[in-house]
Design an enzyme around this catalytic site. Structure first.
Site, PDB file in Angstrom:
ATOM      1  N   ARG A  20      42.075   5.595  17.807  1.00 17.25           N
ATOM      2  CA  ARG A  20      42.048   6.511  16.340  1.00 17.25           C
ATOM      3  C   ARG A  20      42.227   7.932  17.068  1.00 17.25           C
ATOM      4  NH1 ARG A  20      35.935   5.090  15.523  1.00 17.25           N
ATOM      5  NH2 ARG A  20      35.287   5.626  17.358  1.00 17.25           N
ATOM      6  N   MET A  47      29.092   1.670   9.638  1.00 14.16           N
ATOM      7  CA  MET A  47      29.146   0.293   9.124  1.00 14.16           C
ATOM      8  C   MET A  47      29.083  -0.360  10.538  1.00 14.16           C
ATOM      9  SD  MET A  47      31.335   0.137   5.666  1.00 14.16           S
ATOM     10  CE  MET A  47      32.247   1.822   6.053  1.00 14.16           C
ATOM     11  N   LYS A  53      40.883   1.506  11.597  1.00 16.21           N
ATOM     12  CA  LYS A  53      40.841   0.606  12.660  1.00 16.21           C
ATOM     13  C   LYS A  53      41.939  -0.425  12.706  1.00 16.21           C
ATOM     14  CE  LYS A  53      36.671  -0.198  13.935  1.00 16.21           C
ATOM     15  NZ  LYS A  53      35.255  -0.635  13.482  1.00 16.21           N
ATOM     16  N   ARG A 101      34.658  -6.646  12.209  1.00  9.98           N
ATOM     17  CA  ARG A 101      34.462  -5.369  12.222  1.00  9.98           C
ATOM     18  C   ARG A 101      35.073  -4.490  10.869  1.00  9.98           C
ATOM     19  NH1 ARG A 101      38.089  -3.950  17.209  1.00  9.98           N
ATOM     20  NH2 ARG A 101      36.885  -2.136  17.469  1.00  9.98           N
ATOM     21  N   CYS A 123      38.704  40.700  -2.973  1.00  7.69           N
ATOM     22  CA  CYS A 123      37.503  40.908  -2.073  1.00  7.69           C
ATOM     23  C   CYS A 123      36.347  40.300  -2.698  1.00  7.69           C
ATOM     24  CB  CYS A 123      37.033  42.424  -2.143  1.00  7.69           C
ATOM     25  SG  CYS A 123      36.679  43.082  -3.575  1.00  7.69           S
ATOM     26  N   TYR A 128      46.910  39.930  -0.634  1.00  7.06           N
ATOM     27  CA  TYR A 128      45.966  40.138   0.732  1.00  7.06           C
ATOM     28  C   TYR A 128      44.647  39.330   0.119  1.00  7.06           C
ATOM     29  CZ  TYR A 128      43.713  44.075  -1.147  1.00  7.06           C
ATOM     30  OH  TYR A 128      42.713  44.961  -1.939  1.00  7.06           O
ATOM     31  N   THR A 138      35.666  38.840  -6.913  1.00  9.58           N
ATOM     32  CA  THR A 138      35.380  37.406  -7.374  1.00  9.58           C
ATOM     33  C   THR A 138      34.118  36.737  -7.431  1.00  9.58           C
ATOM     34  OG1 THR A 138      36.099  36.694  -5.064  1.00  9.58           O
ATOM     35  CG2 THR A 138      37.727  36.608  -6.780  1.00  9.58           C
ATOM     36  N   ASN A 139      33.041  37.809  -6.765  1.00  9.30           N
ATOM     37  CA  ASN A 139      31.789  37.478  -7.193  1.00  9.30           C
ATOM     38  C   ASN A 139      31.277  37.722  -8.397  1.00  9.30           C
ATOM     39  OD1 ASN A 139      31.426  36.408  -4.294  1.00  9.30           O
ATOM     40  ND2 ASN A 139      30.503  38.682  -3.692  1.00  9.30           N
ATOM     41  N   SER A 163      41.923  44.758  -7.116  1.00 12.47           N
ATOM     42  CA  SER A 163      41.325  43.942  -6.321  1.00 12.47           C
ATOM     43  C   SER A 163      40.197  43.146  -7.084  1.00 12.47           C
ATOM     44  CB  SER A 163      40.504  44.671  -5.307  1.00 12.47           C
ATOM     45  OG  SER A 163      39.763  43.966  -4.396  1.00 12.47           O
ATOM     46  N   GLY A 219      29.543   4.872  13.528  1.00 11.64           N
ATOM     47  CA  GLY A 219      28.247   4.151  13.099  1.00 11.64           C
ATOM     48  C   GLY A 219      27.857   4.082  11.826  1.00 11.64           C
ATOM     49  N   HIS A 254      25.869   8.222  19.600  1.00 15.81           N
ATOM     50  CA  HIS A 254      25.719   8.552  18.046  1.00 15.81           C
ATOM     51  C   HIS A 254      25.399  10.167  17.991  1.00 15.81           C
ATOM     52  CE1 HIS A 254      24.162   9.031  14.165  1.00 15.81           C
ATOM     53  NE2 HIS A 254      25.018   8.299  13.718  1.00 15.81           N
TER      54      HIS A 254
HETATM   55  P1  ADP Z   1      32.827   1.154  15.152  1.00 15.16           P
HETATM   56  O1  ADP Z   1      33.392   1.072  14.242  1.00 15.16           O
HETATM   57  O2  ADP Z   1      31.172   1.552  15.198  1.00 15.16           O
HETATM   58  O3  ADP Z   1      33.334   1.824  16.345  1.00 15.16           O
HETATM   59  P2  ADP Z   1      34.039  -1.388  16.496  1.00 15.16           P
HETATM   60  O4  ADP Z   1      34.322  -2.271  15.181  1.00 15.16           O
HETATM   61  O5  ADP Z   1      34.823  -0.468  17.196  1.00 15.16           O
HETATM   62  O6  ADP Z   1      32.656  -0.348  15.528  1.00 15.16           O
HETATM   63  O7  ADP Z   1      32.989  -2.321  17.264  1.00 15.16           O
HETATM   64  C1  ADP Z   1      31.930  -1.779  18.102  1.00 15.16           C
HETATM   65  C2  ADP Z   1      32.277  -2.295  19.478  1.00 15.16           C
HETATM   66  O8  ADP Z   1      32.258  -3.562  19.436  1.00 15.16           O
HETATM   67  C3  ADP Z   1      33.458  -1.946  20.215  1.00 15.16           C
HETATM   68  O9  ADP Z   1      33.602  -0.881  20.842  1.00 15.16           O
HETATM   69  C4  ADP Z   1      33.502  -3.102  21.166  1.00 15.16           C
HETATM   70  O10 ADP Z   1      32.905  -2.769  22.191  1.00 15.16           O
HETATM   71  C5  ADP Z   1      32.891  -3.952  20.678  1.00 15.16           C
HETATM   72  N1  ADP Z   1      33.797  -5.042  19.890  1.00 15.16           N
HETATM   73  C6  ADP Z   1      34.563  -5.224  18.646  1.00 15.16           C
HETATM   74  N2  ADP Z   1      35.285  -6.162  18.642  1.00 15.16           N
HETATM   75  C7  ADP Z   1      35.365  -6.825  19.862  1.00 15.16           C
HETATM   76  C8  ADP Z   1      35.967  -7.724  20.429  1.00 15.16           C
HETATM   77  N3  ADP Z   1      36.894  -8.700  19.558  1.00 15.16           N
HETATM   78  N4  ADP Z   1      35.853  -8.489  21.571  1.00 15.16           N
HETATM   79  C9  ADP Z   1      34.948  -7.522  22.067  1.00 15.16           C
HETATM   80  N5  ADP Z   1      34.112  -6.702  21.834  1.00 15.16           N
HETATM   81  C10 ADP Z   1      34.631  -6.118  20.608  1.00 15.16           C
HETATM   82 MG    MG Z   2      34.732   1.438  17.573  1.00 16.83          MG
HETATM   83 MG    MG Z   3      29.679   0.756  14.029  1.00 15.27          MG
END
Ligand code: ADP
Ligand code: MG
Ligand code: MG
Length: 870
Positions: free
Chosen positions: A322, A89, A8, A78, A822, A842, A757-758, A754, A87, A438
């Site tokens: 990303r 952290m 990130k 973040r 095999c 092979y 490997t099992n 051949s 999701g 999620h």
């Molecule tokens: P994750 O790793 O779960 O994607 P993020 O760090 O990207 O978490 O944060 C989740 C959401 O929080 C982002 O998609 C964004 O919408 C919001 N967010 C994070 N930083 C900011 C910021 N500086 N201003 C506004 N929204 C933010």
């Molecule tokens: Mg994010």
């Molecule tokens: Mg998150």
């Protein structure tokens, strides 16, 4: 930069450098996290000062002050490790708010409602992430407030109510945790940074890393970034988007957004968001700007980008970019399209597809002609078909899944605490959330079918049921998900073999042009052989003959042969089997015309063809007790005596493999006659056949030389009788450590090796596979005594060393010796790469894994070239 800044942070830095609109901020490096965790959770010296000075820089750029009651700077905190962990952290938004700074926000924005909305979100998020207080407590209070105010949506609550809500939240924290919610923004920031560091080792992060084989010592970076607000009215919003469709790979901007919403509202599936295309009408200029940025980012990173953005009063901000996670189908299409667009090379395209993921493409889909009872329709969040019984709880899904039951995990929406259940489920069904919820993201990553946002389902988690219209389905009922259409179907549904797309064929053609290693298949029937050939198999590496004996019209003959006391009797029964076997081989040779076919002579212990000892003993006992059928009793008693006499305490190491043929040569003779007669038949028709006769379980060279001498004469005799010459070979399996150790001597008598490997793994580890997998092996894997299951991924250190030795000595004795694998390892990508490095000719694997092996073999070649170039 990703090692130091995390994915990130690196993305934010690079977007900032490219002049894209990114809110100012700074990144605390992963090294700080590792120091903190190594040092008993003490912040590394100097870190606090650096944070303060960087914060001043952000203040300068935003013209706001952190903690200032008139013009306060708010930040997000973040987490972000090298590899994206969706999701795993949690992010804290609006940090810096307290009872004084909230007044500053009100006077700056003139929007009291907005200010308190941000404040109440912050208190809840901070308490959750930093203080570990569960979010549902806050949700419960929020629901109460909504109920009391008589409103349905969060957005309908007014400023005064939100202000009271903040008070109620803080009071709850004080009462339940005995903590005064921290008012000092610097204290908040320090606590948040430490919480992010610590979250590296929370259990769900560890589960995710284990599942994805991400090292535990990378640490996470922390991004502190000025807040921008998507919840400032209908000219504001927040969203996520992919430069191409992550589900199908289609080249079209794809995403979802919510107006007047902040942060994780889209991802968390709180409200179901709008498709990105409608933004073109709602905020056309922002949309155009976003399209331009998305295209630029994709070209810059040379891959599909998964982007997060926020719009504040009509101004676009980029918050993340990303490489996008994608389904296998999308991965193939995107790689081929990017190569065709000239953005990446063909080699890169081949490297972009995970060989193991091809499995999903080769798996069944729902038969379009099947009569199906569609009970509901949700979003097609992750393609494929999955059938299973309904389970409404992740722990239960895990438990039943481990017991081998097929389950469909059904939730209102999933969260990171459900990961373990998702891993063990066949598919995932949610009643809320969008294509980037999620459930959808994680299911796509795992390659599991998912139907998300199926809003017509009323899920009752307490009673473990869902109701749709007037029908109710509960735990234990079977449903089928069609993750490609979003349909939820009652009961189990017939499925069809998959169709291969043009892009799939294309990437395979490129892979074939690159790879050095051949790929054959394990096939026992003409149908399997034909299918494998369609999948690109270049011959059969292992044709087992025992399955042919199991068929109903043959088994009685085999049993009589085994029961026979004298050789001439055995020969009589074998003569009856000969035409069947010849027919089997003829079919297989025809399906594989022009390609080599390795046939293994009978391998398993003979008792496998007789009734089970215990069952039979019971039958005899019952017949004796009732005295009803003396004739049958006598027959069964004779059979039981034979079963007893063949019973072995360790059949894996008993009378099997070449030992059978050395004890009863007539069995091998019949098989070789059948092989050669079938081959001569085809050769007589002018067809090309390359039979390779494989003698199993050799441990000593004399076993091989004796068996081979007997069989050579049969082969010669058949060819003489038919008046046709066939290019056949004799070879052996290397599956006993002693054979590997004496491979030089064995190669004198074998034209090919051949690696079985099992068995080689069983005998090298001294594990009987069936016993190991059911008993101690899972414990070994859980407690990390073994890193991988050696029956899935070849043990290169031990078994691999034996193979290496055998390759070296074998080739020394016979330079033109053909070498292959095999056994299941032949379709495991890591083992295929190892086979490439061993210099084998092979690998051979089951038909569905042939494309996986082709791709893995190509990647091994590209990988080797890249290493050399470095
Ligand atoms: P994750 O790793 O779960 O994607 P993020 O760090 O990207 O978490 O944060 C989740 C959401 O929080 C982002 O998609 C964004 O919408 C919001 N967010 C994070 N930083 C900011 C910021 N500086 N201003 C506004 N929204 C933010
Ligand atoms: Mg994010
Ligand atoms: Mg998150």
């Amino acid at each position: 930069m990703r090692d130091l800044l995390g994915g990130k942070g690196a993305g934010l830095a690079e977007m900032t450098r490219a002049g894209l609109p990114v809110p100012p901020g700074f990144t605390i490096a992963t090294t700080a996290c590792n120091l903190y965790l190594a040092n008993d959770e003490a912040l590394p010296a100097g870190l606090e000062d650096q944070i303060i000075s960087q914060l001043q820089e952000v203040e300068r750029l935003t013209d706001k002050r952190f903690g200032d009651p008139q013009n306060p700077l708010l930040v997000s905190v973040r987490s972000g490790a090298k590899f994206s962990m969706p999701g795993m952290m949690d992010t804290i938004l609006n940090l810096g708010l307290n009872d004084r700074t909230v007044e500053g926000i009100i006077s700056q924005t003139g929007n009291e409602r907005f200010a308190y909305d941000a404040y109440r979100r912050f208190v809840a998020m901070f308490s959750n992430v930093v203080l570990g207080y569960k979010l549902h407590h806050f949700e419960a209070v929020l629901e109460q407030f909504k109920h009391r105010a008589g409103v349905k949506e969060d957005t309908d609550l007014n400023a005064a109510t939100l202000k009271d809500l903040v008070k109620a939240y803080k009071a709850m924290i004080l009462k339940e945790l005995g903590i005064d919610f921290p008012e000092d923004p610097f204290v908040q920031l320090k606590m948040a940074v430490e919480a992010v560091f610590r979250s590296w080792k929370n259990p769900r992060a560890i589960t995710y890393r284990n599942h994805n084989k991400i090292p535990h010592d990378l640490g996470t970076a922390v991004n502190v970034q000025a807040m921008v607000f998507g919840n400032m009215g209908n000219d504001s919003g927040t969203g996520v988007a992919f430069t191409r469709n992550p589900s199908t790979g289609e080249k079209a901007l794809y995403g979802e957004y919510l107006l007047n919403a902040q942060g994780e509202d889209v991802v968390a599936g709180i409200r179901t968001p709008n498709p990105l295309s409608t933004l073109a009408n709602e905020l056309p200029e922002v949309f155009q700007q976003f399209v331009t940025i998305a295209e630029r980012l994709e070209r810059h990173y040379r891959d599909v980008q998964d982007m997060e953005f926020t719009i504040e009063r009509g101004k676009l901000y980029m918050l993340q970019t990303r490489n996008g996670k994608r389904t296998a189908q999308a991965a193939v299409k995107i790689a081929v399209d990017l190569a065709n667009e000239g953005i990446i090379s063909r080699e890169e395209a081949v490297m972009r597809v995970d060989p193991a993921s091809l499995d999903q493409l080769l798996h069944p889909r729902i038969d379009p002609n099947a009569k199906i009872d569609v009970i509901a329709r949700g979003l097609p969040a992750s393609p494929g078909a999955a059938t299973g019984t309904l389970v409404f709880d992740a722990d239960e899904a895990e438990r039943l899944g481990r017991e081998g039951m097929k389950v469909i995990l059904t939730r209102v929406e999933t969260c990171p605490d459900d990961i373990h259940g998702m891993i063990m489920a066949q598919g995932v069904l949610t009643s809320r959330g969008g294509m980037t919820s999620h459930a959808a993201v994680v299911a796509r990553g795992m390659g599991k079918p998912c139907v998300a946002g199926c809003e017509s389902l009323r899920v009752d988690l307490e009673r473990r049921t869902f109701t749709v219209g007037d029908r109710t389905f509960g735990e234990g009922d079977t449903v089928t998900l069609n993750g490609s259409t979003g349909e939820v179907i009652a009961g189990a549904v017939p499925t069809l073999a998959p169709e291969l797309t043009d892009e799939f064929r294309q990437v395979m053609v490129w892979a074939d042009a690159i790879r050095k290693l051949g790929v054959r298949t394990n096939a026992d029937t003409p149908e399997d052989a034909a299918r494998a050939r369609e999948f690109g198999a270049q011959g059969i590496g292992l044709c087992r003959t025992e399955h042919m004996f199991m068929q109903p019209e043959r088994l009685p003959v085999i049993q009589k042969m085994i029961m026979a006391e004298a050789e001439h009797e055995r020969r009589e029964h074998l003569a009856k089997l000969l035409p069947f076997q010849r027919e089997d081989f003829e079919g297989i040779f025809r399906a594989m015309e022009g390609l080599p076919v390795t046939v293994r002579l009978l391998d398993p212990p003979l008792h496998e063809f007789l009734p089970n000892l215990v069952d039979l003993s019971c039958e005899v006992a019952v017949l004796k007790a009732t005295g009803s059928d003396p004739k049958l009793l006598r027959e069964k008693e004779t059979l039981l005596r034979k079963v007893h006499s063949l019973h072995e305490s360790n059949p894996m190491m008993g009378l099997r493999g070449c030992r059978l043929g050395l004890t009863f040569p007539e069995i091998n003779e019949m098989q070789v006659r059948a092989i050669m007669e079938a081959a001569c038949q085809l050769a007589g028709e002018g067809k090309k056949v390359y039979p390779e006769i494989m003698i199993p379980l050799i441990g000593h060279v004399n076993e091989l030389s004796t068996v081979k001498a007997q069989l050579e004469s049969v082969a010669q005799q058949v060819m003489e009788q038919a008046g046709v010459q066939v290019a056949y070979r004799f070879g052996t399996m290397i599956e006993i450590p002693r054979a590997a150790l004496t491979a030089g001597a064995i190669a004198e008598h074998a034209e090919f090796f051949s690696f079985g490997t099992n068995d080689l793994t069983q005998m090298t580890f001294g594990y009987s596979r069936d016993d190991a997998e059911g008993r101690f092996l899972s414990h070994y894997l859980d407690s990390k005594i073994l890193k991988d299951n050696p029956f899935e991924t070849l043990d290169q250190e031990g078994v691999g060393q034996l193979m290496q030795l055998a390759v070296k000595q074998g080739r020394k004795a016979r330079p033109e010796l053909k070498l292959g694998i095999c056994g299941e390892h032949g379709g495991d990508p890591a083992s295929v790469v190892f086979a490439h490095h061993l210099g084998l000719d092979y690998v051979s694997c089951s038909p569905f894994r042939v494309p996986i092996a082709r791709l893995a073999a190509a990647q091994a070649t590209v990988g080797t070239t890249q290493m050399r170039d470095k």
